[in-house]
Motif scaffolding. Structure first.
Motif, PDB file in Angstrom:
ATOM      1  N   GLN A   1      16.964   9.813  -9.593  1.00 42.82           N
ATOM      2  CA  GLN A   1      15.773   9.390 -10.366  1.00 42.82           C
ATOM      3  C   GLN A   1      15.067   8.029  -9.544  1.00 42.82           C
ATOM      4  O   GLN A   1      13.963   8.011  -9.395  1.00 42.82           O
ATOM      5  CB  GLN A   1      15.832   9.092 -11.656  1.00 42.82           C
ATOM      6  N   ILE A   2      15.912   7.158  -9.346  1.00 42.38           N
ATOM      7  CA  ILE A   2      15.529   6.047  -8.622  1.00 42.38           C
ATOM      8  C   ILE A   2      15.048   6.116  -7.279  1.00 42.38           C
ATOM      9  O   ILE A   2      13.898   5.788  -6.755  1.00 42.38           O
ATOM     10  CB  ILE A   2      16.491   4.797  -8.666  1.00 42.38           C
ATOM     11  N   VAL A   3      15.631   7.020  -6.451  1.00 41.86           N
ATOM     12  CA  VAL A   3      14.932   7.419  -5.067  1.00 41.86           C
ATOM     13  C   VAL A   3      13.837   8.171  -5.328  1.00 41.86           C
ATOM     14  O   VAL A   3      13.078   7.901  -4.570  1.00 41.86           O
ATOM     15  CB  VAL A   3      16.304   8.365  -4.413  1.00 41.86           C
ATOM     16  N   ASP A   4      13.651   8.905  -6.297  1.00 46.71           N
ATOM     17  CA  ASP A   4      12.500   9.573  -6.498  1.00 46.71           C
ATOM     18  C   ASP A   4      11.367   8.554  -6.856  1.00 46.71           C
ATOM     19  O   ASP A   4      10.274   8.838  -6.319  1.00 46.71           O
ATOM     20  CB  ASP A   4      12.829  10.594  -7.748  1.00 46.71           C
ATOM     21  N   ASP A   5      11.645   7.629  -7.627  1.00 50.58           N
ATOM     22  CA  ASP A   5      10.545   6.373  -7.849  1.00 50.58           C
ATOM     23  C   ASP A   5      10.128   5.887  -6.806  1.00 50.58           C
ATOM     24  O   ASP A   5       9.310   5.323  -6.555  1.00 50.58           O
ATOM     25  CB  ASP A   5      11.285   5.508  -9.008  1.00 50.58           C
ATOM     26  N   ILE A   6      11.281   5.581  -5.680  1.00 50.70           N
ATOM     27  CA  ILE A   6      11.082   4.785  -4.280  1.00 50.70           C
ATOM     28  C   ILE A   6      10.159   5.785  -3.663  1.00 50.70           C
ATOM     29  O   ILE A   6       9.359   5.398  -2.871  1.00 50.70           O
ATOM     30  CB  ILE A   6      12.282   4.423  -3.708  1.00 50.70           C
ATOM     31  N   LEU A   7      10.593   7.023  -3.457  1.00 49.09           N
ATOM     32  CA  LEU A   7       9.692   7.920  -2.748  1.00 49.09           C
ATOM     33  C   LEU A   7       8.221   8.151  -3.166  1.00 49.09           C
ATOM     34  O   LEU A   7       7.349   8.209  -2.170  1.00 49.09           O
ATOM     35  CB  LEU A   7      10.402   9.547  -2.647  1.00 49.09           C
ATOM     36  N   ASP A   8       7.965   8.010  -4.321  1.00 50.07           N
ATOM     37  CA  ASP A   8       6.519   7.970  -4.616  1.00 50.07           C
ATOM     38  C   ASP A   8       5.604   6.717  -4.193  1.00 50.07           C
ATOM     39  O   ASP A   8       4.535   6.940  -3.895  1.00 50.07           O
ATOM     40  CB  ASP A   8       6.552   7.886  -6.093  1.00 50.07           C
ATOM     41  N   PHE A   9       6.428   5.687  -3.668  1.00 47.38           N
ATOM     42  CA  PHE A   9       5.894   4.770  -2.733  1.00 47.38           C
ATOM     43  C   PHE A   9       5.807   4.818  -1.299  1.00 47.38           C
ATOM     44  O   PHE A   9       5.218   4.525  -0.660  1.00 47.38           O
ATOM     45  CB  PHE A   9       6.565   3.577  -3.005  1.00 47.38           C
ATOM     46  N   THR A  10       6.883   5.422  -0.836  1.00 46.95           N
ATOM     47  CA  THR A  10       7.327   5.521   0.644  1.00 46.95           C
ATOM     48  C   THR A  10       6.768   6.982   1.181  1.00 46.95           C
ATOM     49  O   THR A  10       6.572   7.047   2.351  1.00 46.95           O
ATOM     50  CB  THR A  10       8.691   5.086   0.759  1.00 46.95           C
ATOM     51  N   ALA A  11       7.120   7.851   0.405  1.00 44.26           N
ATOM     52  CA  ALA A  11       7.003   9.494   1.203  1.00 44.26           C
ATOM     53  C   ALA A  11       5.381   9.687   1.339  1.00 44.26           C
ATOM     54  O   ALA A  11       4.433   9.133   0.595  1.00 44.26           O
ATOM     55  CB  ALA A  11       7.657  10.526   0.585  1.00 44.26           C
TER      56      ALA A  11
END
Length: 158
Positions: free
Chosen positions: A45-55
């Motif tokens: 979930q945290i990686v998903d949160d990060i991807l929302d900003f970086t991907a």
């Protein structure tokens, strides 16, 4: 030994994943197995949160930054709000002041900060705990696959 195989959809925010689970008939999950799942889920979930900003939008299958624009406050945003309690564009947006402009400003400031790296450190802590939870499993392919899944969660791009 009898096994049950469950194949189910798991929803995380706007995304869906197919998850297969193999369970020994009549045997409850051990505390280590439960801990592995909980810790891996948090890391995911945290990686998903990060991807929302970086991907990119193409990688995500949805517009980048859409979690915050939809009003979903994730770990990077919580850290941002904690670090910048005064004059915070997220708080202003949720108060109804220039909502879209303030949220876009917050997204830009989060991307330019070290908050995404800090969030990844937190994801890695959860991933490390997931790996520790596998210690009770004997060496072999099942354990190796579960360990590989942890690495995939940390390095995925969508």
């Amino acid at each position: 030994m009898d096994y049950y195989f469950f194949n189910t959809d798991v929803s995380c925010l706007d995304g869906k994943s197919r998850v297969g689970v193999l369970i020994k008939k009549g045997i409850a999950a051990t505390s280590g197995e439960r801990s592995y799942g909980e810790q891996l889920g948090m890391a995911f979930q945290i990686v998903d949160d990060i991807l929302d900003f970086t991907a990119t939008s193409e990688e995500l299958g949805k517009p980048a930054g859409s979690d915050l624009l939809a009003g979903t406050v994730t770990l990077p945003t919580l850290l941002y709000m904690e670090r910048s309690p005064e004059n915070n564009p997220v708080r202003r947006a949720f108060d109804g002041v220039r909502r879209k402009a303030n949220l876009q400003r917050a997204i830009d400031e989060i991307r330019a900060s070290d908050l995404l790296e800090e969030s990844m450190v937190t994801a890695r802590r959860f991933a490390d705990r997931a790996l520790e939870a596998l210690a009770e499993l004997p060496p072999g392919d099942p354990r190796n696959h579960l360990e590989a899944l942890v690495e995939y969660v940390l390095t995925r791009r969508s």
